[in-house]
Each structure stands twice: as structure tokens, then as C-alpha cells.
Scaffold this motif. Structure first.
Motif, PDB file in Angstrom:
ATOM      1  N   LEU A  84       0.827  -1.210   0.000  1.00 52.80           N
ATOM      2  CA  LEU A  84       0.000   0.000   0.000  1.00 52.80           C
ATOM      3  C   LEU A  84       0.858   1.256   0.000  1.00 52.80           C
ATOM      4  O   LEU A  84       0.450   2.295  -0.525  1.00 52.80           O
ATOM      5  N   HIS A  87       2.020   1.802  -3.667  1.00 48.88           N
ATOM      6  CA  HIS A  87       0.986   2.163  -4.645  1.00 48.88           C
ATOM      7  C   HIS A  87      -0.079   2.985  -3.922  1.00 48.88           C
ATOM      8  O   HIS A  87      -0.800   2.477  -3.065  1.00 48.88           O
ATOM      9  N   ARG A  88      -0.169   4.256  -4.278  1.00 46.60           N
ATOM     10  CA  ARG A  88      -1.048   5.176  -3.559  1.00 46.60           C
ATOM     11  C   ARG A  88      -2.174   5.723  -4.409  1.00 46.60           C
ATOM     12  O   ARG A  88      -2.967   6.526  -3.906  1.00 46.60           O
ATOM     13  N   ASN A  89      -2.285   5.337  -5.642  1.00 46.14           N
ATOM     14  CA  ASN A  89      -3.261   5.972  -6.533  1.00 46.14           C
ATOM     15  C   ASN A  89      -4.186   4.984  -7.240  1.00 46.14           C
ATOM     16  O   ASN A  89      -4.885   5.365  -8.164  1.00 46.14           O
ATOM     17  N   PHE A  90      -4.200   3.728  -6.826  1.00 43.90           N
ATOM     18  CA  PHE A  90      -5.070   2.792  -7.522  1.00 43.90           C
ATOM     19  C   PHE A  90      -6.521   2.972  -7.074  1.00 43.90           C
ATOM     20  O   PHE A  90      -6.801   3.466  -5.971  1.00 43.90           O
ATOM     21  N   ARG A  93      -8.380   2.403  -3.250  1.00 45.79           N
ATOM     22  CA  ARG A  93      -7.427   2.390  -2.135  1.00 45.79           C
ATOM     23  C   ARG A  93      -8.040   2.993  -0.869  1.00 45.79           C
ATOM     24  O   ARG A  93      -7.883   2.454   0.231  1.00 45.79           O
ATOM     25  N   LEU A  96     -10.440   0.593   0.710  1.00 54.51           N
ATOM     26  CA  LEU A  96      -9.724  -0.481   1.388  1.00 54.51           C
ATOM     27  C   LEU A  96      -9.186  -0.019   2.736  1.00 54.51           C
ATOM     28  O   LEU A  96      -9.254  -0.751   3.735  1.00 54.51           O
ATOM     29  N   LEU A  97      -8.675   1.199   2.797  1.00 57.10           N
ATOM     30  CA  LEU A  97      -8.177   1.720   4.078  1.00 57.10           C
ATOM     31  C   LEU A  97      -9.299   1.863   5.093  1.00 57.10           C
ATOM     32  O   LEU A  97      -9.126   1.562   6.278  1.00 57.10           O
ATOM     33  N   SER A 298      -0.049  -6.288  -6.694  1.00 58.09           N
ATOM     34  CA  SER A 298      -1.453  -6.320  -7.114  1.00 58.09           C
ATOM     35  C   SER A 298      -2.105  -7.647  -6.740  1.00 58.09           C
ATOM     36  O   SER A 298      -3.246  -7.684  -6.258  1.00 58.09           O
ATOM     37  N   LEU A 301      -2.593  -7.676  -2.855  1.00 59.67           N
ATOM     38  CA  LEU A 301      -3.690  -6.822  -2.404  1.00 59.67           C
ATOM     39  C   LEU A 301      -5.042  -7.385  -2.824  1.00 59.67           C
ATOM     40  O   LEU A 301      -6.023  -7.285  -2.071  1.00 59.67           O
TER      41      LEU A 301
END
Length: 560
Positions: A84, A87-90, A93, A96-97, A298, A301
Motif C-alpha cells: 500500500l 501504490h497510492r493511486n489505484f 485504495r 480499502l483503508l 497487485s 492486495l
């Protein structure tokens, strides 16, 4: 005469006393509960613990399952947090947080019903494994199910806290690492490990305590005496065997283990946020977020999302028919009415517990002086983390032994449940309020001090605009934690007047799977409705309504 500049939390001396008295009352309540345990424990000699094969196995199994749960939770949380962070822009996100944050307040018994629907003997995944891989055997009940459920709850929380530690790494170091093109291993040694090392002891202590004091999970998935934990043994000793000495001895052992662990962590200070901060620090991108690493992240996650969402989707799929049957006119007189009565009782306990936890947190935080080495500051810190050192069921056991001659009225027992639930939520609510309360605007605070604004007007114009959202979130967390409680209410409650978690456990125990799924779905609906309601209350007004700090003329008008 030089002007005295107050700190953002400076108040007259008398305003520190309510929080200090509350902190002293919490410590006194805990001391009384522990004292009752010491009073009852001599009825059973400590040597009998190791002489009894059952008691010895209970203590050893509790330690073993907690160790396995902590190890697997942290081992899963580390790669999730790193993925996480890379990758901060999918898409999805943020959702999910939020889902990872809710793992703290999702009712345990609801998640257990979802996991049974997925991994039980007739679960979706179990049936598929038996068809595709018949040589593999899987049994959810016992150590497997206990550890799996603990990982389900604690891995997201640990990953969320680790992610916050990674996000807070200095942006200059990230920029240099990006310019140098450092690989994953070098980033781990130079950037990631120094960021997460200070918070790991707190995470391990928190997850160990949550797994060590687990009650509903073991009661539902334990499968027999061989997989009983200390909390289950305490409950059985009080409710079925009426052996106060054995319950007191087990509670003392649990208190000794948890207290020692937290003393080792807190003596050097706690660097772990028990509740993750929503305002993450977004810094420079990582140089290893591409190629094969991106594909692996990917896949990891995606598997993690399925691991978290499939049991909840199972609750939804199986709960809709059961909930519709309970609320239908034909079944309302029996199932629906009982469901609504359990809802009213649960809210009657949870809402006061949430309010008490928020008010107590505010008063204790407001009473803490700037100097962290004073006796008052140590008293306040001790009261804040005392519910983690003394587990709720241990405290409830001591108070039960102390007050049992006078607990003849059901309402008195429920009031005690609400009080203990409020204490249970106190460390998490204080984590939510500490940052916003300490970071008040110094300029506005000095202006309010110069104008002599105190009391209600100071709260209305200075504190409320900045604390509105954290207070609503803290109230949601405090109420949600109490709403899903199954441990303390099982000790003080009545089977004939159950709360929603107790009703769900009764239905699971009598193999009413559809009814249990409906009750679990209803409990989740009530929880989400509470969070939505508190979110509306905490939503700041528009700028035209005064979202930001009051202007000087507003303060003067308020003072007048």
C-alpha cells in the motif's frame, strides 16, 4: 509586566481537577476489581494450577494461540503495508483503508458467522476445496479457526498502523532514494525498517492482548476443553461451576501476563497509534513500484481484499433471507420482536458507554499538564492505558466478585456493563482526540486568552469547530466497540434478555444458521447506521456558516 502566553491547552488550575478525579476513579475501580481477585484467589492454591491438567493446558493453549496469531498477523501485515505504501493511486485504495480501520469495531460474533459461512464444514470455500482437492482436509473448529479469525481481525489493523509509520518517513529521504533508484532491499534497510521499528513493540503488544483476551471467537470456534482459553475458563468457572477461587486465580494470571507485557512496552513510551490517523502523509513515490513488483503487489492486495470481504459478503448473502423472515409479519411475533428487543437493549448499553468514553477522554486530555514527568501526568497516562493492561473480563470478574451480593437488579448489572465497555473503548477514543486537541491554533488560543474567553464561549468558538469531526468519530468508535461486546455482557447479562451479540451466539449454538445470519446482518446494519449518523453530526458546516476560526469581532461579541 511581561505578557504570559498560554499553551493551547492552558486553563485555570481548577479545570484540571475533573479529569484528574476521573483518572483517579478509573484507577480506584481497577484496584478494587484486582483487590477482589486477590481476596478470592487464596481459596485455590497456586500449586493447584500446575497440578490440574486442565488449568495447565488452558494457560499454555492461551499463550500458544496468541503467539501464533500475533506472528501470522504481523507477517501478513508487513507486506500489505509495504504494498500500500508503494501504490497510492489505484482505484479503491481509500475504500480499502476504511475497511481496514473498521476491523477494530466490526462485531466479533458477526465476523465469526461470516467465516463459518466461508470456511465451516458446509462453507463455500470448504465445499469447493473438497471438490477440487479432495486430499486436503480442513476443520475450522479448534486452533485453526481461532488463529484464522484472529488474523482476520488483527492483520488489517496492524497493516494500517504500519502503513501510517511508513507514510510518515521523511520526504527528503524518499526523494534521495528515488533519485538513486534504490531497490526493495535497500529501501527496507535504509527507509522502511527505521520507520516501523519504533512502532513494532506497540503493535505486538496490542495484537497479543487482543488475541490473548479473546472470548467470543474461542467460545464459538473453540471446539472443546482442549482449546479453551483463560477468558473462557473464567466464564465457565463463574457461570457454570460457581468456583470464585478458580476464576480469581485465572484472572490474576491473565492480569500478570498482560500487565508485564504492557509494562515492558510503556516504560519506554508508546510509539504506536492504537487508532490510525486518517490524515496520512503523502510523500515522494517509491522507485520500486513497477515491473514484477507491481504485479506481485497487485496479486497480494487482491487476495487480501478477498480475504476481508468474502466473509462479510457471506453474512450479507445468508443474512438477507433470515432478516426478511424475521421482519416479515408471519415471523415478527417470535423472531422480529426478539430482534428489536435485543437491539433496544444493545443501544441502551452502547450509547451511554460511547458518551462516557468521549467525555472521559476529553476531561483526561484537558487535565494533562505540559510537563510529562509530573505525578499528575503519570496518573493520567496510567488511567488511559489501564483497560489494555487489565482486560475487560478480568476487571468484570473482580467487580462481579466484589459486588455480587448487591447485584440483584438487572439494571445495575447492565450499568456496570456500560461502564466497563466505556473503559474498554477509552484508549482508542483518546488516540482519536489527542492529536486534534493538542494541535489547536496557537494564534486563536492566545487571542481567546487575551480577551478572557472561558467556559461555553471558548468551547463554542475555539474547540468545537476543530473537534467536531474527531468527537463524532470517537463517539462512533466507543459506541461500536460496546455494541459488539460479547465478553462482559455474557458474564452480567441474562439469557432471557440478550443483546444482539448474545442473541447471535444463542442462534449459532442452536444451529439456527439462517436466523443467526439475519441477526448478524442486522447488527452490521445498526453499526453502519450509527457510523453514518455520527458522520453527519461531525460533518463541518459550509464556509458561510463559519467553518474556520472565529474572527476577532466574533470573539468580542461572544465575550460580551
Amino acid at each position: 509586566m511581561p505578557e504570559v502566553v498560554r499553551t493551547p491547552l492552558s486553563h485555570p488550575a481548577w479545570q484540571h481537577w475533573p479529569g484528574s478525579l476521573l483518572a483517579a476513579a478509573i484507577i480506584l475501580l481497577a484496584v478494587c476489581g484486582a483487590g477482589a481477585l486477590f481476596w478470592q484467589a487464596p481459596a485455590l492454591d497456586i500449586g493447584d494450577l500446575w497440578a490440574s491438567r486442565y488449568l495447565r493446558s488452558v494457560v499454555l493453549f492461551t499463550l500458544w494461540q496468541a503467539f501464533l496469531s500475533v506472528s501470522l498477523s504481523v507477517l501478513l501485515a508487513l507486506p500489505i503495508a509495504r504494498a500500500l505504501d508503494r501504490h497510492r493511486n489505484f482505484v479503491g485504495r481509500g475504500l480499502l483503508l476504511r475497511l481496514m480501520e473498521l476491523s477494530l469495531v466490526v462485531p466479533t460474533i458477526v465476523a465469526v458467522s461470516g467465516l463459518v459461512s466461508m470456511y465451516g464444514r458446509q462453507g463455500w470455500l470448504t465445499v469447493a476445496i473438497q471438490e477440487w482437492l479432495p486430499f486436503l482436509s480442513w476443520n475450522l473448529y479448534g486452533l485453526n479457526g481461532i488463529v484464522l479469525t484472529h488474523v482476520f481481525f488483527n492483520a488489517p489493523l496492524a497493516a494500517r498502523i504500519l502503513l501510517q509509520a511508513l507514510e510518515s518517513a521523511p520526504s527528503t529521504q524518499r526523494r534521495i532514494a528515488s533519485q538513486l533508484g534504490l531497490g526493495s532491499l535497500w529501501l527496507w534497510r535504509s527507509l522502511e525498517w527505521p520507520s516501523i521499528r519504533p512502532v513494532l513493540p506497540g503493535i505486538v503488544a496490542l495484537v497479543f492482548t487482543l488475541c490473548f483476551t479473546s472470548f467470543a471467537i474461542v467460545m464459538t470456534l473453540g471446539g472443546g476443553p482442549a482449546t479453551s482459553t483463560i477468558e473462557v475458563a473464567i466464564y465457565q468457572a463463574l457461570r457454570f461451576e460457581f468456583d470464585a477461587g478458580r476464576a480469581a486465580l485465572l484472572a490474576l494470571i491473565q492480569l500478570l501476563i498482560c500487565g508485564t507485557l504492557w509494562w515492558l512496552v510503556l516504560r519506554k513510551g508508546l510509539d504506536t497509534a492504537l487508532v490510525p490517523d486518517r490524515q496520512l502523509v503523502i510523500s515522494h513515490a517509491r522507485p520500486d513500484a513497477k515491473g514484477v513488483r507491481k504485479l506481485l503487489d497487485s496479486t497480494l492486495l487482491a487476495a487480501f481484499v478477498l480475504f476481508l470481504t468474502l466473509p462479510l459478503l457471506a453474512v450479507l448473502a445468508r443474512g438477507l433471507p433470515g432478516l426478511a423472515e424475521a421482519l416479515a409479519p408471519s415471523g415478527f411475533a417470535s423472531q422480529g420482536l426478539r430482534l428489536l428487543q435485543a437491539t433496544a437493549l444493545s443501544l441502551g448499553i452502547a450509547l451511554p458507554a460511547g458518551v462516557v468514553s468521549v467525555v472521559t477522554s476529553l476531561l483526561i486530555l484537558g487535565a494533562k499538564p505540559g510537563n510529562a514527568n509530573t505525578p499528575i501526568s503519570r496518573l493520567l497516562e496510567t488511567s488511559a492505558y489501564l483497560p489494555l493492561i487489565i482486560p475487560p473480563l478480568v476487571l468484570a470478574t473482580g467487580l462481579f466478585l466484589l459486588l455480587r451480593p448487591k447485584l440483584g437488579i438487572a439494571s445495575e448489572g447492565l450499568a456496570l456493563v456500560a461502564l466497563i465497555n466505556a473503559m474498554m473503548a477509552l484508549p482508542f477514543v483518546m488516540q482519536l482526540l489527542r492529536g486534534p486537541l493538542r494541535n489547536l491554533d496557537p494564534a486563536s488560543t492566545r487571542l481567546a486568552d487575551q480577551l478572557g474567553i472561558r467556559g461555553w464561549y471558548r468551547w463554542r468558538w475555539l474547540h468545537w469547530p476543530r473537534l467536531r469531526r474527531p468527537l463524532a468519530l470517537g463517539l462512533a468508535y466507543g459506541t461500536g466497540l460496546s455494541l459488539g461486546d460479547f465478553g462482559v455482557i455474557a458474564l452480567f447479562g441474562s439469557p432471557s434478555a440478550p443483546t444482539l451479540p448474545v442473541l447471535l451466539y444463542q442462534q449459532l449454538g442452536s444451529y439456527q444458521i439462517n436466523a443467526a445470519a439475519g441477526t448478524g446482518l442486522w447488527l452490521m446494519v445498526v453499526l453502519l447506521a450509527l457510523f453514518g449518523l455520527f458522520n453527519l453530526v461531525g460533518r463541518p458546516p459550509t464556509k458561510s456558516q463559519g467553518l474556520h476560526s472565529p474572527k476577532p469581532n466574533q470573539l468580542e461579541t461572544s465575550n460580551a
